[in-house]
Design an enzyme around this catalytic site. Structure first.
Site, PDB file in Angstrom:
ATOM      1  N   GLU A 100       6.666  75.833  70.206  1.00  0.00           N
ATOM      2  CA  GLU A 100       5.864  74.630  69.968  1.00  0.00           C
ATOM      3  C   GLU A 100       6.024  74.134  68.531  1.00  0.00           C
ATOM      4  O   GLU A 100       6.060  72.918  68.293  1.00  0.00           O
ATOM      5  CB  GLU A 100       4.388  74.891  70.289  1.00  0.00           C
ATOM      6  CG  GLU A 100       4.124  75.393  71.693  1.00  0.00           C
ATOM      7  CD  GLU A 100       4.759  74.540  72.784  1.00  0.00           C
ATOM      8  OE1 GLU A 100       4.920  73.326  72.599  1.00  0.00           O
ATOM      9  OE2 GLU A 100       5.106  75.101  73.837  1.00  0.00           O
ATOM     10  N   GLU A 122      13.384  70.100  75.633  1.00  0.00           N
ATOM     11  CA  GLU A 122      12.986  71.433  76.084  1.00  0.00           C
ATOM     12  C   GLU A 122      14.140  72.445  76.050  1.00  0.00           C
ATOM     13  O   GLU A 122      13.966  73.571  75.606  1.00  0.00           O
ATOM     14  CB  GLU A 122      12.369  71.363  77.478  1.00  0.00           C
ATOM     15  CG  GLU A 122      11.069  70.589  77.545  1.00  0.00           C
ATOM     16  CD  GLU A 122       9.972  71.130  76.643  1.00  0.00           C
ATOM     17  OE1 GLU A 122      10.115  72.249  76.101  1.00  0.00           O
ATOM     18  OE2 GLU A 122       8.961  70.431  76.463  1.00  0.00           O
TER      19      GLU A 122
END
Length: 868
Positions: A302, A324
């Site tokens: 993150e 991602e």
């Protein structure tokens, strides 16, 4: 939106820029559990040449008022619904003020603004912001946000949003407020808001340039003592990203908030990351070694999104792997650098094979960049994340580590503040490293796992070894186009010597080959003796490998491999060979000798040894067969592990006692490795349980100082029918019943157990007072473990396991479609099983399809599954 008819499909080819762009957003959010009022003031400017109409998306909104440039519009004259607001005849630029009302308490989907334990949280990726206000809720619309939060101070003293705190104060009506400003334009999916009675642990990080960054972690008061590891992980991630990629954090404040009700693992909202509590809260007494490693990886993931996702975001959701896949690769790099690179690589490949390879062979198979979708939530998949990361890893191999790092840095610099595409990324790689990647784009466009055939031949006269490679589709009836596949290769002599040989112009032990065509030969020169090719070292490409190799050669590779992954691979392949033996055929003596040799190694990494001695999982084995005979597979694997437990009993007990530390509190790499090997031995010994083993497992449980040892001992006891099993599980529950994350483990261990009565046990768990159907973690602890990790129970011949999953998916779908679709996915791969199981699964899918209305999430999974 819920629909009785088939919902619309979204296509990549239909992408168009919006008619208007939002440039600045001012939000005022007056919090109330049942009637939160949101005032949004948004500046819009027209795309040149576009129509003067604006279509804004919403979900379950009540529209109270609309004004353009301060002029109120009559709601009676507008086209709107809770899902959409249409505006016409608009000027080139204007300010739109909307006032909407929402009910966070009734928002059980956990998307948008919702309540958890009477505190307010948001989750806006991918399309949750439309549950807060009408907006251009798409990733290419990037705007500067200023957010004012109002709430009763006594009940909600902490008010957080993205960016920097600009002002705070008390109002005369008893409410207090906080004003946050994020100077970096962002899409709405990165918006975050948190309000609650939370405690904070604070620290400071100094960047390499000397800037001071405040780091805050917010949690519920009772969990404040479990944040130390997450804080350390944040600062390690910050330092790593500066040292490896030269990327410095760009705000003066970085915040993390932990919440127990959360659909995902965590969310990278700019400056205010919101985490599922299981990826923040940890102590040796309450979290396993795996939990700690997951926290390190997720915290890193993150944080790294601050650049690979936030500063450079996506043009559209079809580009999802651009952020991602790249960020998973970066968090894998980070975790590898923080611990054992070899252990990390094996773990990542195991996850890829068990989850993504399975996905690639089922009805939900899709390319890393899909061409279409019905519900974007369904494409947060192992293909997007894990396979996407493997594509980035292959690019690193092709460019070389140094050139790759420079290319990534150039990409961030070139597209900073922009919404990018896969093409933008690949073109930057080409420009930076002067390499042609046109054919590499196929990896993003073609679904399925390639099947690689490997053959070799040796000519003693010319001292040349020819490695013949061919590639084919891993999907039935697919029109397959050959992919560029990096094949990291070395030669090992039959006597076990690593050979230095020439391939092309390079003399080395290891060579990087690039398979481009359907079939190619690669010639190694100066090979003094026949040798064994060690191919796809470090798993250099996400492929399946098919090769003819003798057991003797496999044992040679197991003993002398210089690549940790391929050493592990040799052990797994040998175990698979043993599984293929008829039941009447005894296991060959060399197998026992090879396992004894592994267990006698006192110099190697104990974690690698723990991985190598365990046979392949049932999940992995089921992926190896186009048509799965589950009953035979269960029987053969059970026979093999029982054989290992019997034949290696003395060695396993010896290692167990040698590595067992009664204090067991060390969290260093060595202590973690010792625990993992010790508990791997315990697992194998538990396959032939006797009084000695039961006593050993119970004693370990009673003396455990770490959750790792407690969970391992319960795992060994879980399949048994013994009063000591029941008393140990009851004791564990009574001790930890006030800690939800630990009780999740209690549910998961039982749901994944191969106990003869596991179906009855799972039903009992679902009736337990602590089972909460509204909490994703609790649902996952039962159903994700039961459906993914327990083929013995899930695939019970009666079909009862399938019915259980289907019934709960239908119960969950009206409130939380995202979680429900995850459950239904377990039923989607029915075509690979025997007729009886196939019919049971299909009938459950049909039962779900007949339910009206269905969410878009569940409809997409079921309709695609039934269309096979």
């Amino acid at each position: 939106m819920r629909a009785d008819d088939a919902p619309a499909t979204v296509f990549l080819k239909d992408y168009r820029p919006p008619n208007y762009w939002a440039t600045k957003v001012k939000l005022s959010v007056d919090l109330d559990p049942d009637a939160t009022v949101v005032t949004s003031l948004v500046s819009y400017r027209q795309t040149p040449g576009s129509p003067s109409t604006l279509s804004l998306r919403g979900k379950e909104l009540t529209l109270l008022s609309v004004a353009i440039d301060g002029r109120a519009l009559s709601l009676k004259d507008l086209k709107f619904s809770p899902e959409q607001l249409e505006l016409e005849n608009l000027p080139e630029s204007f300010e739109l003020e909307l006032i909407t009302k929402i009910s966070p308490r009734q928002n059980l989907a956990l998307e948008g603004l919702y309540l958890s334990h009477d505190q307010f949280y948001t989750q806006c990726e991918p399309e949750g912001f439309r549950r807060i206000t009408y907006y251009l809720d798409r990733p290419d619309v990037m705007a500067e946000f200023e957010t004012t939060i109002l709430a009763p101070k006594g009940r909600l003293p902490v008010l957080l949003s993205n960016g920097n705190l600009m002002a705070k104060g008390q109002r005369s009506d008893g409410k207090h407020y906080a004003v946050w400003h994020d100077p970096f334009p962002k899409p709405s999916y990165l918006f975050a808001l948190v309000a609650g009675d939370l405690s904070c642990i604070s620290d400071q990080y100094e960047t390499l340039s000397g800037r001071k960054v405040a780091v805050h972690i917010y949690v519920e008061k009772e969990n404040i003592g479990k944040c130390g590891f997450a804080m350390d992980a944040i600062k390690r991630a910050m330092r790593w990203d500066e040292e490896v990629y030269g990327l410095e954090y760009d705000l003066d404040l970085f915040m993390v908030v932990a919440v127990s009700d959360f659909n995902m693992g965590a969310m990278e909202n700019k400056g205010l990351n919101i985490f599922n509590s299981k990826y923040v809260l940890a102590s040796p007494e309450t979290a396993t070694d795996t939990d700690f490693e997951n926290i390190l990886g997720v915290v890193g993931h993150e944080y790294f999104h601050n650049w690979s996702g936030n500063r450079v975001t996506l043009r559209d959701w079809f580009q999802l792997s651009l952020k991602e896949g790249l960020t998973v690769f970066r968090d894998q790099q980070f975790s590898a650098d923080q611990g054992s690179a070899a252990v990390k690589r094996i773990g990542d490949v195991r996850a890829l094979r068990e989850q993504q390879f399975s996905e690639d062979s089922g009805p939900m198979a899709h390319p890393v960049r899909p061409d279409s979708y019905i519900e974007i939530n369904n494409f947060y998949t192992a293909t997007i994340y894990n396979k996407g990361a493997e594509l980035i890893r292959m690019l690193q191999s092709l460019l070389g580590a140094e050139h790759f790092t420079k290319a990534v840095q150039l990409y961030f610099k070139k597209f900073d503040g922009q919404a990018a595409t896969i093409e933008d990324f690949l073109q930057t790689m080409e420009e930076s490293a002067a390499i042609d990647l046109k054919s590499f784009k196929l990896w993003y466009q073609q679904a399925g796992t390639p099947l690689i055939s490997v053959k070799s031949s040796y000519d003693p006269k010319s001292k040349k070894l020819t490695l013949s490679l061919s590639q084919a589709s891993g999907l039935k009836d697919q029109t397959y186009r050959p992919l560029p596949i990096p094949v990291r290769t070395a030669l090992i002599s039959k006597a076990g010597k690593a050979l230095q040989v020439r391939q092309g112009k390079e003399l080395a032990h290891e060579h990087l080959l690039l398979l481009r065509e359907e079939k190619e030969d690669f010639v190694f020169e100066g090979v003094e003796e026949d040798a064994l090719p060690s191919v796809f070292r470090s798993f250099s490409a996400p492929v399946r490998v098919e090769r003819s190799i003798s057991e003797a050669d496999l044992f040679t590779l197991l003993a002398h491999e210089t690549d940790a992954f391929n050493k592990y691979e040799a052990a797994q392949t040998i175990a698979q060979r043993m599984l293929e033996l008829p039941e009447s055929t005894p296991f060959p003596k060399p197998y026992k000798v090879a396992m004894q040799r592994l267990l006698s190694d006192r110099e190697g990494d104990p974690r690698l040894l723990a991985m190598a001695i365990q046979p392949p999982s049932l999940d992995y084995l089921m992926q190896q067969e186009p048509a799965v005979n589950l009953d035979t597979l269960f029987t053969r694997r059970k026979r093999l592990v029982e054989h290992l437990a019997l034949e290696l009993k003395s060695e396993l007990y010896d290692i167990y006692h040698r590595f067992h530390d009664r204090r067991g509190l060390g969290m260093d790499r060595s202590s973690i490795g010792r625990r993992e090997l010790k508990n791997a031995c315990l697992y194998l010994l538990a396959q032939r349980p006797d009084d000695e083993l039961i006593k050993l497992a119970v004693t370990q449980y009673e003396e455990a100082h770490t959750m790792t040892d407690a969970v391992a001992s319960l795992g060994a006891l879980a399949p048994l029918s013994s009063p000591l099993r029941e008393s140990s599980f009851q004791h564990f529950y009574q001790r930890w019943k006030r800690d939800p994350l630990v009780i999740d483990k209690w549910f998961a261990i039982q749901a994944s157990s191969f106990h003869p009565e596991v179906l009855a046990q799972v039903k009992k768990l679902l009736a337990h007072p602590d089972f909460d159907i509204a909490n994703p973690n609790r649902v996952y602890s039962v159903f994700r473990q039961f459906a993914r990790a327990n083929p013995f129970g899930f695939h019970h011949p009666s079909g009862e396991g399938y019915a259980l999953v289907a019934n709960y998916a239908l119960k969950i779908d009206p409130n939380n479609p995202q979680v429900a679709a995850g459950l239904v996915n377990a039923l989607s791969r029915y075509t690979r099983y025997d007729e009886s199981r196939k019919n049971h699964m299909r009938s459950q899918l049909q039962k779900i399809m007949n339910q009206k209305p269905l969410s878009r999430d569940v409809f997409e999974v079921v309709s695609k599954s039934l269309s096979v």
